[in-house]
Write a protein that holds these residues in place. Sequence first.
Motif, PDB file in Angstrom:
ATOM      1  N   LEU A 158       0.888  -1.167   0.000  1.00  0.00           N
ATOM      2  CA  LEU A 158       0.000   0.000   0.000  1.00  0.00           C
ATOM      3  C   LEU A 158       0.922   1.212   0.000  1.00  0.00           C
ATOM      4  O   LEU A 158       1.737   1.372   0.914  1.00  0.00           O
ATOM      5  CB  LEU A 158      -0.890  -0.010   1.240  1.00  0.00           C
ATOM      6  N   LYS A 159       0.818   2.056  -1.035  1.00  0.00           N
ATOM      7  CA  LYS A 159       1.732   3.192  -1.183  1.00  0.00           C
ATOM      8  C   LYS A 159       0.936   4.492  -1.193  1.00  0.00           C
ATOM      9  O   LYS A 159      -0.100   4.586  -1.839  1.00  0.00           O
ATOM     10  CB  LYS A 159       2.510   3.084  -2.495  1.00  0.00           C
ATOM     11  N   TYR A 160       1.499   5.485  -0.468  1.00  0.00           N
ATOM     12  CA  TYR A 160       0.877   6.812  -0.459  1.00  0.00           C
ATOM     13  C   TYR A 160       1.974   7.869  -0.571  1.00  0.00           C
ATOM     14  O   TYR A 160       2.872   7.931   0.273  1.00  0.00           O
ATOM     15  CB  TYR A 160       0.069   7.039   0.817  1.00  0.00           C
ATOM     16  N   PRO A 161       1.926   8.708  -1.623  1.00  0.00           N
ATOM     17  CA  PRO A 161       2.946   9.743  -1.766  1.00  0.00           C
ATOM     18  C   PRO A 161       2.687  10.926  -0.826  1.00  0.00           C
ATOM     19  O   PRO A 161       1.601  11.504  -0.837  1.00  0.00           O
ATOM     20  CB  PRO A 161       2.830  10.170  -3.233  1.00  0.00           C
ATOM     21  N   ILE A 162       3.673  11.259  -0.006  1.00  0.00           N
ATOM     22  CA  ILE A 162       3.575  12.424   0.877  1.00  0.00           C
ATOM     23  C   ILE A 162       3.800  13.695   0.067  1.00  0.00           C
ATOM     24  O   ILE A 162       3.103  14.687   0.243  1.00  0.00           O
ATOM     25  CB  ILE A 162       4.606  12.321   2.013  1.00  0.00           C
ATOM     26  N   ASN A 163       4.773  13.651  -0.827  1.00  0.00           N
ATOM     27  CA  ASN A 163       5.050  14.749  -1.757  1.00  0.00           C
ATOM     28  C   ASN A 163       5.697  14.144  -3.000  1.00  0.00           C
ATOM     29  O   ASN A 163       5.723  12.922  -3.153  1.00  0.00           O
ATOM     30  CB  ASN A 163       5.913  15.838  -1.101  1.00  0.00           C
ATOM     31  N   ASP A 164       6.244  14.958  -3.872  1.00  0.00           N
ATOM     32  CA  ASP A 164       6.838  14.457  -5.112  1.00  0.00           C
ATOM     33  C   ASP A 164       8.097  13.619  -4.882  1.00  0.00           C
ATOM     34  O   ASP A 164       8.502  12.856  -5.747  1.00  0.00           O
ATOM     35  CB  ASP A 164       7.184  15.625  -6.042  1.00  0.00           C
ATOM     36  N   ASN A 165       8.717  13.758  -3.715  1.00  0.00           N
ATOM     37  CA  ASN A 165       9.984  13.079  -3.458  1.00  0.00           C
ATOM     38  C   ASN A 165       9.918  11.971  -2.421  1.00  0.00           C
ATOM     39  O   ASN A 165      10.920  11.321  -2.161  1.00  0.00           O
ATOM     40  CB  ASN A 165      11.032  14.102  -3.007  1.00  0.00           C
ATOM     41  N   CYS A 166       8.770  11.743  -1.794  1.00  0.00           N
ATOM     42  CA  CYS A 166       8.701  10.774  -0.700  1.00  0.00           C
ATOM     43  C   CYS A 166       7.383  10.000  -0.745  1.00  0.00           C
ATOM     44  O   CYS A 166       6.313  10.588  -0.861  1.00  0.00           O
ATOM     45  CB  CYS A 166       8.849  11.506   0.628  1.00  0.00           C
ATOM     46  N   ILE A 167       7.488   8.668  -0.613  1.00  0.00           N
ATOM     47  CA  ILE A 167       6.327   7.779  -0.586  1.00  0.00           C
ATOM     48  C   ILE A 167       6.381   6.957   0.687  1.00  0.00           C
ATOM     49  O   ILE A 167       7.424   6.400   1.040  1.00  0.00           O
ATOM     50  CB  ILE A 167       6.332   6.837  -1.806  1.00  0.00           C
ATOM     51  N   VAL A 168       5.239   6.852   1.374  1.00  0.00           N
ATOM     52  CA  VAL A 168       5.119   5.959   2.522  1.00  0.00           C
ATOM     53  C   VAL A 168       4.583   4.631   1.991  1.00  0.00           C
ATOM     54  O   VAL A 168       3.630   4.598   1.215  1.00  0.00           O
ATOM     55  CB  VAL A 168       4.164   6.538   3.591  1.00  0.00           C
ATOM     56  N   ASN A 169       5.215   3.538   2.414  1.00  0.00           N
ATOM     57  CA  ASN A 169       4.884   2.215   1.904  1.00  0.00           C
ATOM     58  C   ASN A 169       4.615   1.277   3.082  1.00  0.00           C
ATOM     59  O   ASN A 169       5.452   1.155   3.977  1.00  0.00           O
ATOM     60  CB  ASN A 169       6.057   1.713   1.062  1.00  0.00           C
ATOM     61  N   LEU A 170       3.472   0.612   3.094  1.00  0.00           N
ATOM     62  CA  LEU A 170       3.153  -0.415   4.080  1.00  0.00           C
ATOM     63  C   LEU A 170       2.903  -1.695   3.312  1.00  0.00           C
ATOM     64  O   LEU A 170       2.093  -1.708   2.380  1.00  0.00           O
ATOM     65  CB  LEU A 170       1.910  -0.021   4.891  1.00  0.00           C
ATOM     66  N   GLY A 171       3.619  -2.760   3.650  1.00  0.00           N
ATOM     67  CA  GLY A 171       3.503  -3.967   2.839  1.00  0.00           C
ATOM     68  C   GLY A 171       3.550  -5.247   3.642  1.00  0.00           C
ATOM     69  O   GLY A 171       3.953  -5.271   4.805  1.00  0.00           O
TER      70      GLY A 171
END
Length: 195
Positions: A158-171
Amino acid sequence: MKTKLLLFNLLVLSQLASAQEIFFKAGKNLTSYSYSSSSENQILKLKSKIGANYEIGYQENFKEKFSYQASVTLNQFNSFSTNEVQTYSWNTTYIGLKNGIGYVLFKNQKNLSVELKGAVNLATIIDGKEEINGVIYDIKKLPEFKGLFFQPSIGLDLKYPINDNCIVNLGYTFSNAFKFSHPTDEKLAFITNQI
């Protein structure tokens, strides 16, 4: 002719590619050892034990839905067992090279996405300790632990971009690491649930 074909392939690949990422992942492994031996006197009930996992790599995205990943992994595969007389504990660390593919199952307007991923990791031991009733033994040279382990895996991210340079990923990933050849009658595999 070869030059034209190479240029054509590079042009096609550059058109398919839409984005790339460098990533770092950290999480936990819950590992069960699958151990078998022809020796009847070594019957242990092996239990799962938690270890760490780390991964650093590169991801290339293609056509909005597909991705390719290449990474270096560091996994701890740990287990323990007890009986009426003794306690046993195994703590091992493996380094590996991982290649995988991903497919985006779902993506909403805020770019929250769910990705199905499959991969293969080739890993070898870099550290291993066995503890029997408080006495510690080095096991990284034992034939059942050393050598190249083949580790296919499947999982969901499960991926969610915080901004253009950073993604939070839960897997979550399920894997089974094993060897194709065994120099002794002892066979060892690591069945791992990873978050």
